[in-house]
Motif scaffolding. Structure first.
Motif, PDB file in Angstrom:
ATOM      1  N   ALA A   1       0.848  -1.194   0.000  1.00  0.00           N
ATOM      2  CA  ALA A   1       0.000   0.000   0.000  1.00  0.00           C
ATOM      3  C   ALA A   1       0.881   1.241   0.000  1.00  0.00           C
ATOM      4  CB  ALA A   1      -0.926   0.015   1.207  1.00  0.00           C
ATOM      5  N   GLU A   2       0.311   2.328  -0.497  1.00  0.00           N
ATOM      6  CA  GLU A   2       0.940   3.643  -0.438  1.00  0.00           C
ATOM      7  C   GLU A   2      -0.154   4.651  -0.125  1.00  0.00           C
ATOM      8  OE1 GLU A   2       4.636   3.864  -3.385  1.00  0.00           O
ATOM      9  OE2 GLU A   2       2.837   3.163  -4.440  1.00  0.00           O
ATOM     10  N   ALA A   3       0.056   5.446   0.918  1.00  0.00           N
ATOM     11  CA  ALA A   3      -0.974   6.409   1.314  1.00  0.00           C
ATOM     12  C   ALA A   3      -0.324   7.548   2.091  1.00  0.00           C
ATOM     13  CB  ALA A   3      -2.041   5.737   2.179  1.00  0.00           C
ATOM     14  N   GLY A   4      -0.712   8.780   1.770  1.00  0.00           N
ATOM     15  CA  GLY A   4      -0.216   9.939   2.496  1.00  0.00           C
ATOM     16  C   GLY A   4       1.288  10.088   2.455  1.00  0.00           C
ATOM     17  N   GLY A   5       1.893   9.641   1.376  1.00  0.00           N
ATOM     18  CA  GLY A   5       3.335   9.731   1.271  1.00  0.00           C
ATOM     19  C   GLY A   5       4.081   8.665   2.039  1.00  0.00           C
ATOM     20  N   VAL A   6       3.366   7.663   2.566  1.00  0.00           N
ATOM     21  CA  VAL A   6       3.976   6.556   3.318  1.00  0.00           C
ATOM     22  C   VAL A   6       3.815   5.262   2.517  1.00  0.00           C
ATOM     23  CG1 VAL A   6       3.897   5.189   5.448  1.00  0.00           C
ATOM     24  CG2 VAL A   6       3.503   7.663   5.520  1.00  0.00           C
ATOM     25  N   THR A   7       4.894   4.486   2.462  1.00  0.00           N
ATOM     26  CA  THR A   7       4.883   3.192   1.767  1.00  0.00           C
ATOM     27  C   THR A   7       4.842   2.069   2.790  1.00  0.00           C
ATOM     28  OG1 THR A   7       6.184   4.121  -0.048  1.00  0.00           O
ATOM     29  CG2 THR A   7       6.108   1.732   0.125  1.00  0.00           C
TER      30      THR A   7
ATOM     31  N   PHE B   1      15.506   0.640   2.473  1.00  0.00           N
ATOM     32  CA  PHE B   1      14.587   1.762   2.664  1.00  0.00           C
ATOM     33  C   PHE B   1      15.169   2.776   3.649  1.00  0.00           C
ATOM     34  CE2 PHE B   1      12.180  -2.142   1.806  1.00  0.00           C
ATOM     35  CZ  PHE B   1      11.492  -1.772   0.661  1.00  0.00           C
ATOM     36  N   LYS B   2      14.602   3.976   3.647  1.00  0.00           N
ATOM     37  CA  LYS B   2      15.012   5.031   4.560  1.00  0.00           C
ATOM     38  C   LYS B   2      13.804   5.453   5.399  1.00  0.00           C
ATOM     39  CE  LYS B   2      18.471   6.785   1.298  1.00  0.00           C
ATOM     40  NZ  LYS B   2      18.909   7.941   0.475  1.00  0.00           N
ATOM     41  N   LYS B   3      14.087   6.037   6.559  1.00  0.00           N
ATOM     42  CA  LYS B   3      13.028   6.529   7.460  1.00  0.00           C
ATOM     43  C   LYS B   3      11.989   5.430   7.696  1.00  0.00           C
ATOM     44  CE  LYS B   3      13.546  11.376   6.073  1.00  0.00           C
ATOM     45  NZ  LYS B   3      12.862  12.582   5.530  1.00  0.00           N
ATOM     46  N   ILE B   4      12.401   4.419   8.431  1.00  0.00           N
ATOM     47  CA  ILE B   4      11.611   3.196   8.587  1.00  0.00           C
ATOM     48  C   ILE B   4      10.913   3.145   9.941  1.00  0.00           C
ATOM     49  CG2 ILE B   4      11.748   0.675   8.669  1.00  0.00           C
ATOM     50  CD1 ILE B   4      14.358   0.971   6.995  1.00  0.00           C
ATOM     51  N   ARG B   5       9.645   2.836   9.918  1.00  0.00           N
ATOM     52  CA  ARG B   5       8.927   2.397  11.116  1.00  0.00           C
ATOM     53  C   ARG B   5       8.832   0.882  11.003  1.00  0.00           C
ATOM     54  NH1 ARG B   5       7.580   6.432  14.312  1.00  0.00           N
ATOM     55  NH2 ARG B   5       7.612   8.512  13.366  1.00  0.00           N
ATOM     56  N   TRP B   6       9.588   0.225  11.859  1.00  0.00           N
ATOM     57  CA  TRP B   6       9.957  -1.174  11.666  1.00  0.00           C
ATOM     58  C   TRP B   6       9.162  -2.087  12.593  1.00  0.00           C
ATOM     59  CZ3 TRP B   6      15.105  -3.218  14.054  1.00  0.00           C
ATOM     60  CH2 TRP B   6      15.317  -4.547  13.681  1.00  0.00           C
ATOM     61  N   ILE B   7       8.384  -2.978  12.003  1.00  0.00           N
ATOM     62  CA  ILE B   7       7.671  -4.005  12.764  1.00  0.00           C
ATOM     63  C   ILE B   7       8.515  -5.277  12.732  1.00  0.00           C
ATOM     64  CG2 ILE B   7       5.567  -5.383  12.937  1.00  0.00           C
ATOM     65  CD1 ILE B   7       4.077  -3.069  11.613  1.00  0.00           C
ATOM     66  N   CYS B   8       8.918  -5.731  13.916  1.00  0.00           N
ATOM     67  CA  CYS B   8       9.851  -6.860  13.994  1.00  0.00           C
ATOM     68  C   CYS B   8       9.495  -7.732  15.191  1.00  0.00           C
ATOM     69  CB  CYS B   8      11.292  -6.356  14.101  1.00  0.00           C
ATOM     70  SG  CYS B   8      11.587  -5.272  15.525  1.00  0.00           S
ATOM     71  N   GLY B   9      10.191  -8.871  15.285  1.00  0.00           N
ATOM     72  CA  GLY B   9      10.003  -9.770  16.415  1.00  0.00           C
ATOM     73  C   GLY B   9       9.314 -11.064  16.023  1.00  0.00           C
TER      74      GLY B   9
ATOM     75  N   MET C   1       3.345   7.597  12.030  1.00  0.00           N
ATOM     76  CA  MET C   1       4.063   7.726  10.753  1.00  0.00           C
ATOM     77  C   MET C   1       3.929   9.129  10.184  1.00  0.00           C
ATOM     78  SD  MET C   1       1.476   5.567   8.294  1.00  0.00           S
ATOM     79  CE  MET C   1      -0.099   6.235   7.758  1.00  0.00           C
ATOM     80  N   GLN C   2       4.933   9.504   9.387  1.00  0.00           N
ATOM     81  CA  GLN C   2       4.958  10.809   8.739  1.00  0.00           C
ATOM     82  C   GLN C   2       5.283  10.628   7.259  1.00  0.00           C
ATOM     83  OE1 GLN C   2       7.426  13.665  10.809  1.00  0.00           O
ATOM     84  NE2 GLN C   2       6.852  12.846  12.824  1.00  0.00           N
ATOM     85  N   GLU C   3       4.946  11.647   6.488  1.00  0.00           N
ATOM     86  CA  GLU C   3       5.190  11.599   5.054  1.00  0.00           C
ATOM     87  C   GLU C   3       6.661  11.302   4.761  1.00  0.00           C
ATOM     88  OE1 GLU C   3       4.631  14.423   1.055  1.00  0.00           O
ATOM     89  OE2 GLU C   3       3.861  15.060   3.018  1.00  0.00           O
ATOM     90  N   GLY C   4       6.895  10.456   3.774  1.00  0.00           N
ATOM     91  CA  GLY C   4       8.254  10.103   3.376  1.00  0.00           C
ATOM     92  C   GLY C   4       8.810   8.889   4.087  1.00  0.00           C
ATOM     93  N   GLU C   5       8.027   8.317   5.005  1.00  0.00           N
ATOM     94  CA  GLU C   5       8.507   7.156   5.757  1.00  0.00           C
ATOM     95  C   GLU C   5       7.999   5.845   5.136  1.00  0.00           C
ATOM     96  OE1 GLU C   5       8.970   9.147  10.182  1.00  0.00           O
ATOM     97  OE2 GLU C   5       7.205   7.892   9.771  1.00  0.00           O
TER      98      GLU C   5
END
Length: 464
Positions: free
Chosen positions: A338-344, A364-372, A428-432
């Motif tokens: 998905a891509e929405a609001g400048g976030v991938t 990737f850059k500026k990552i909100r990372w789901i892990c575990g 999340m913010q745009e570009g992330e």
């Protein structure tokens, strides 16, 4: 279906009645074998019995009297961490142990091949990471180029479920270490080794046993061409073992870490550009950066391996490049969902080990990372070296708190996928990029990595 050859009138036992086990039983029956089956799961036995197979428990060496061979499914250990009792009984009775991959290689060719203008070929791909994408990309390129191709093994169809060969056709196999370690026949025309990183170490008795299982694909049958990733010491060693000298172009060396030179055959990628050199001269190049289905350096390595395999089959560079642009990628492997609001939003649930997650983080850059998830041997220290682009981690899994404590980035213990996606999307913010790259197995919360990736997709879509 590929009927198994050399088993007519023989009694053959099959252990494990999942996809590959049942497929092997059917092909053995088609080849004239008297098939005995066993699985510890009663439901699996019922399914086999419904197809007319006899299920017989074989736990003592005396139970194997008159049995010519035992065919074992990939998930069943034969040595480490301890042999399955049925396998141990077969070995004590002197009964050969094989798997469906070994049966395939001894049975695929038949008398109709004498009438073909172009003999069928088999391309086999192994390695720790990227083998699914590499195999699928080879199959895609061949199909786009008009070459009949079938994708099988650890991806696509069961290897014995494929159709018989036709003139000029190619079978592309993805093979795991579980499959290569036991097959008694391994004779691909082209063999690909993508890379090596710690994985399944309990099954193979350590890193040496793991590498030895992969190496069998190249040492048992001697492929006409070997495509070897040399960004790890094991790859460098393997390429050296297979080559007769620097100019031996039966070995194609692949790298995304360095520019390769010399009189041999090399394919490498630097800063998003793939280059092919042969006999010291450039023979082809591709700009990989605009290819959406192959993002990041790890996918550029997959592209190099697939390119080399297809070149060894005679395809022209431009034909390969054109096909790469239409490659959609594979689900759960750096998949943009998905891509929405400048976030991938990227689903890389297949990043089940640290090395695969490191490669995903590097893409990737500026990552909100789901892990575990279910942590594997070796620890998580390598993740911290690659986490420079991580804004925050959202940790899932039963042991989420312990996992989070090992990370050198801001981390929030979420435990569930639903909470992790909710928190990442709230912040999340745009570009992330919101990236699922677990660096762990899924079995603490899911049956497999596909279920985990599908859960991520559902949670994202529910909030968009």
């Amino acid at each position: 279906m590929i009927p198994v050859k050399g088993c007519k009138g023989q009694k053959v036992a099959v252990l494990g009645l999942g996809r590959s086990g049942l497929s092997a039983a059917r092909s053995l029956l088609a080849g004239g074998a008297d098939v005995l089956c066993w699985d510890d799961n009663p439901a699996a036995r019922e399914a086999a019995e419904a197809e007319g197979f006899d299920c017989v428990e074989l736990r003592r060496s005396g139970d194997f009297e008159g049995v010519a061979s035992l065919i074992v499914s990939p998930g069943i250990p034969h040595l480490y961490p301890a042999p399955n009792p049925v396998v141990r009984a077969a070995l004590e009775a002197g009964v050969p142990v094989d798997n469906d991959i070994g049966l395939f290689f001894r049975s695929f060719a038949d008398s109709t091949w004498h009438h073909f203008e172009t003999l069928p070929r088999v391309v086999a791909v192994t390695g720790s990471n990227g083998k699914s994408t590499t195999a699928a990309l080879i199959h895609h390129i061949l199909t786009e180029a008009g070459r009949p191709s079938q994708l099988a093994g650890n991806i696509g169809r069961g290897v014995l479920d494929i159709d018989p060969a036709e003139n000029g056709s190619v079978v592309v196999l993805e093979l795991s270490s579980y499959q290569t370690e036991l097959a008694r026949s391994l004779t691909p025309d082209v063999a690909v080794f993508t890379n090596l990183s710690p994985d399944h170490l309990d099954r193979h008795g350590g890193m040496g046993g793991y590498f030895a299982a992969k190496r069998r694909l190249f040492s048992e049958g001697g492929p006409d061409r070997a495509v070897i990733g040399i960004d790890e010491p094991e790859g460098v060693f393997l390429a050296g073992q297979l080559s007769e000298g620097a100019a031996d172009d039966r070995v194609i060396r692949v790298s995304v870490a360095q520019k390769l030179s010399g009189p041999g055959w090399q394919v490498f990628a630097r800063k998003g550009f793939l280059s092919e050199y042969r006999k010291g001269r450039q023979a082809g190049s591709i700009d990989l950066r605009p290819i959406k289905g192959l993002p990041g350096a790890h996918n550029h390595q997959n592209a190099c391996s697939a390119y080399a395999a297809c070149r060894s089959l005679g395809l022209a560079p431009r034909v390969i490049e054109d096909a790469m642009h239409s490659f959609p990628g594979l689900p759960h492997r750096s998949q943009i969902v998905a891509e929405a609001g400048g976030v991938t939003f990227v689903n890389d649930s297949k990043a089940t080990n640290v090395d695969a997650a490191v490669k995903a983080l590097s893409a990737f850059k500026k990552i909100r990372w789901i892990c575990g998830g279910l942590e594997k041997d070796g620890g998580l220290s390598a993740l911290n070296d690659a986490a420079g682009g991580v804004v925050k981690a959202y940790v899932i899994g039963r042991e989420a708190a312990g996992f989070a404590m090992q990370l050198d980035v801001a981390a929030e213990v979420c435990t569930t996928m639903a909470k992790a996606v909710e928190r990442a999307m709230a912040e999340m913010q745009e570009g992330e990029t919101v990236l699922l790259a677990p660096a762990a197995a899924s079995f603490d919360q899911y049956d497999n990595f596909e279920q985990r990736g599908d859960d991520f997709l559902r949670e994202v879509q529910a909030r968009l």
